[in-house]
Design a protein around this motif. Structure first.
Motif, PDB file in Angstrom:
ATOM      1  N   PHE A  95      -1.457 -14.882  38.095  1.00 34.17           N
ATOM      2  CA  PHE A  95      -1.018 -14.248  39.046  1.00 34.17           C
ATOM      3  C   PHE A  95      -0.986 -15.004  40.220  1.00 34.17           C
ATOM      4  O   PHE A  95      -0.043 -15.231  41.181  1.00 34.17           O
ATOM      5  N   LEU A  96      -2.007 -15.914  40.671  1.00 39.72           N
ATOM      6  CA  LEU A  96      -2.279 -16.735  41.877  1.00 39.72           C
ATOM      7  C   LEU A  96      -1.234 -17.747  41.930  1.00 39.72           C
ATOM      8  O   LEU A  96      -0.714 -18.136  43.004  1.00 39.72           O
ATOM      9  N   ASP A  97      -0.663 -18.305  40.676  1.00 40.84           N
ATOM     10  CA  ASP A  97       0.413 -19.152  40.331  1.00 40.84           C
ATOM     11  C   ASP A  97       1.771 -18.508  40.785  1.00 40.84           C
ATOM     12  O   ASP A  97       2.455 -19.115  41.384  1.00 40.84           O
ATOM     13  N   SER A  98       1.816 -17.336  40.746  1.00 48.09           N
ATOM     14  CA  SER A  98       3.101 -16.386  40.994  1.00 48.09           C
ATOM     15  C   SER A  98       3.325 -16.198  42.566  1.00 48.09           C
ATOM     16  O   SER A  98       4.648 -15.678  42.912  1.00 48.09           O
ATOM     17  N   GLU A 127      -2.583 -23.149  43.846  1.00 51.07           N
ATOM     18  CA  GLU A 127      -2.859 -24.739  44.423  1.00 51.07           C
ATOM     19  C   GLU A 127      -3.641 -24.752  45.630  1.00 51.07           C
ATOM     20  O   GLU A 127      -4.574 -25.673  45.688  1.00 51.07           O
ATOM     21  N   ILE A 128      -3.374 -23.755  46.572  1.00 51.18           N
ATOM     22  CA  ILE A 128      -4.426 -23.797  47.759  1.00 51.18           C
ATOM     23  C   ILE A 128      -5.935 -23.679  47.574  1.00 51.18           C
ATOM     24  O   ILE A 128      -6.705 -24.358  48.172  1.00 51.18           O
ATOM     25  N   ILE A 129      -5.997 -22.749  46.931  1.00 51.08           N
ATOM     26  CA  ILE A 129      -7.454 -22.440  46.229  1.00 51.08           C
ATOM     27  C   ILE A 129      -8.100 -23.653  45.751  1.00 51.08           C
ATOM     28  O   ILE A 129      -9.006 -23.901  45.859  1.00 51.08           O
ATOM     29  N   GLY A 130      -7.254 -24.224  44.537  1.00 49.14           N
ATOM     30  CA  GLY A 130      -7.608 -25.277  43.860  1.00 49.14           C
ATOM     31  C   GLY A 130      -8.165 -26.524  44.529  1.00 49.14           C
ATOM     32  O   GLY A 130      -8.964 -27.065  44.182  1.00 49.14           O
ATOM     33  N   ALA A 131      -7.494 -26.712  45.770  1.00 45.02           N
ATOM     34  CA  ALA A 131      -7.482 -27.725  46.607  1.00 45.02           C
ATOM     35  C   ALA A 131      -9.048 -27.783  47.008  1.00 45.02           C
ATOM     36  O   ALA A 131      -9.696 -28.581  47.479  1.00 45.02           O
ATOM     37  N   ILE A 132      -9.425 -26.458  47.587  1.00 49.40           N
ATOM     38  CA  ILE A 132     -10.976 -26.189  48.135  1.00 49.40           C
ATOM     39  C   ILE A 132     -11.955 -26.035  47.220  1.00 49.40           C
ATOM     40  O   ILE A 132     -12.865 -26.329  47.175  1.00 49.40           O
ATOM     41  N   GLY A 187     -11.894 -25.879  43.586  1.00 56.19           N
ATOM     42  CA  GLY A 187     -11.832 -26.697  42.272  1.00 56.19           C
ATOM     43  C   GLY A 187     -11.007 -25.383  41.331  1.00 56.19           C
ATOM     44  O   GLY A 187     -10.190 -24.443  41.794  1.00 56.19           O
ATOM     45  N   PRO A 188     -10.745 -25.551  40.204  1.00 52.49           N
ATOM     46  CA  PRO A 188      -9.990 -24.835  39.024  1.00 52.49           C
ATOM     47  C   PRO A 188     -10.634 -23.346  39.216  1.00 52.49           C
ATOM     48  O   PRO A 188     -11.659 -23.077  39.445  1.00 52.49           O
ATOM     49  N   VAL A 189      -9.377 -22.524  39.208  1.00 49.77           N
ATOM     50  CA  VAL A 189      -9.806 -21.035  39.174  1.00 49.77           C
ATOM     51  C   VAL A 189     -10.330 -20.710  37.934  1.00 49.77           C
ATOM     52  O   VAL A 189      -9.450 -20.655  36.769  1.00 49.77           O
ATOM     53  N   ALA A 190     -11.444 -20.351  37.838  1.00 54.05           N
ATOM     54  CA  ALA A 190     -12.060 -19.722  36.465  1.00 54.05           C
ATOM     55  C   ALA A 190     -13.111 -18.591  36.760  1.00 54.05           C
ATOM     56  O   ALA A 190     -14.095 -19.004  37.912  1.00 54.05           O
ATOM     57  N   MET A 191     -13.173 -17.750  36.218  1.00 53.55           N
ATOM     58  CA  MET A 191     -14.083 -16.470  36.341  1.00 53.55           C
ATOM     59  C   MET A 191     -15.762 -16.877  35.872  1.00 53.55           C
ATOM     60  O   MET A 191     -16.566 -16.618  36.516  1.00 53.55           O
ATOM     61  N   ALA A 218     -16.691 -14.937  25.795  1.00 54.90           N
ATOM     62  CA  ALA A 218     -16.035 -15.713  26.160  1.00 54.90           C
ATOM     63  C   ALA A 218     -14.566 -15.863  26.051  1.00 54.90           C
ATOM     64  O   ALA A 218     -13.749 -16.225  27.164  1.00 54.90           O
ATOM     65  N   ASP A 219     -14.059 -15.605  24.986  1.00 51.39           N
ATOM     66  CA  ASP A 219     -12.652 -15.492  24.761  1.00 51.39           C
ATOM     67  C   ASP A 219     -11.931 -14.474  25.848  1.00 51.39           C
ATOM     68  O   ASP A 219     -11.064 -14.766  26.239  1.00 51.39           O
ATOM     69  N   ASN A 220     -12.989 -13.473  25.746  1.00 45.87           N
ATOM     70  CA  ASN A 220     -12.178 -12.270  26.883  1.00 45.87           C
ATOM     71  C   ASN A 220     -12.233 -12.822  28.335  1.00 45.87           C
ATOM     72  O   ASN A 220     -11.455 -12.614  28.999  1.00 45.87           O
ATOM     73  N   TRP A 221     -13.478 -13.509  28.613  1.00 46.05           N
ATOM     74  CA  TRP A 221     -13.596 -14.298  30.089  1.00 46.05           C
ATOM     75  C   TRP A 221     -12.378 -15.045  30.361  1.00 46.05           C
ATOM     76  O   TRP A 221     -11.865 -15.322  31.405  1.00 46.05           O
ATOM     77  N   GLN A 222     -11.794 -15.814  29.152  1.00 42.29           N
ATOM     78  CA  GLN A 222     -10.820 -16.777  29.249  1.00 42.29           C
ATOM     79  C   GLN A 222      -9.593 -16.211  29.756  1.00 42.29           C
ATOM     80  O   GLN A 222      -8.719 -16.578  30.412  1.00 42.29           O
ATOM     81  N   ARG A 223      -9.181 -14.977  29.087  1.00 40.49           N
ATOM     82  CA  ARG A 223      -8.108 -14.135  29.025  1.00 40.49           C
ATOM     83  C   ARG A 223      -8.002 -13.685  30.682  1.00 40.49           C
ATOM     84  O   ARG A 223      -6.925 -13.606  31.153  1.00 40.49           O
TER      85      ARG A 223
END
Length: 155
Positions: A121-124, A78-83, A85-89, A108-113
């Motif tokens: 992990f960051l949520d945990s 959430e902290i990273i997302g606030a600055i 945006g959504p976490v995505a590779m 694409a499917d593997n990058w999404q995984r």
């Protein structure tokens, strides 16, 4: 190199400082002095964290910034997302993204995984974890099914 922006790092440092004293209201100047980040940067960071609903503020003599929720209820994601945006590779790892290479890319499917594993992990990891002065005991990651080179070439 894959890394977060300085603003995300500063946001985590500021949030951890607030989390260490959750019953107090914190002024931007006080936070700036405590963490060694310039006041304009701290002020900008605080504004972004407020807009994301992670902080509340109150003006006046008893005013300042406070956590909107318990440090145990705020994730690093959430902290990273606030600055950031959504976490995505990758671009295609974001919800609702459109990629012109989607039909021919094949990864694409593997990058999404990978993105999903990083988000999980960051949520945990909570702000309470981050605010500790002792090293964090990292949560165990769920095993991700490995893909062999042979199964990729057969596809």
């Amino acid at each position: 190199m894959l890394r977060l922006s300085r603003m995300s790092d500063y946001a985590a440092v500021v949030m951890a400082q607030i989390a260490r004293y959750p019953d107090s209201a914190h002024a931007a100047a006080e936070l700036s002095d405590a963490v060694g980040v310039p006041r304009p940067t701290v002020s900008k960071t605080l504004k972004m964290l407020m807009q994301a609903g992670l902080l509340t503020s109150r003006r006046g003599a008893q005013g300042g910034y406070r956590l909107a929720r318990s440090p145990h209820q705020i994730s690093v994601s959430e902290i990273i997302g606030a600055i950031e945006g959504p976490v995505a590779m990758t671009e295609c790892s974001q919800d609702g993204s459109v990629c012109e290479l989607a039909a021919t890319c094949g990864v694409a499917d593997n990058w999404q995984r990978v993105s999903m594993a990083i988000r999980q992990f960051l949520d945990s990891v909570t702000l309470a974890d981050l605010a500790q002065t002792a090293p964090i005991k990292l949560p165990l990651m769920l095993p991700i099914q490995s893909v062999s080179v042979a199964s990729i070439s057969d596809a």
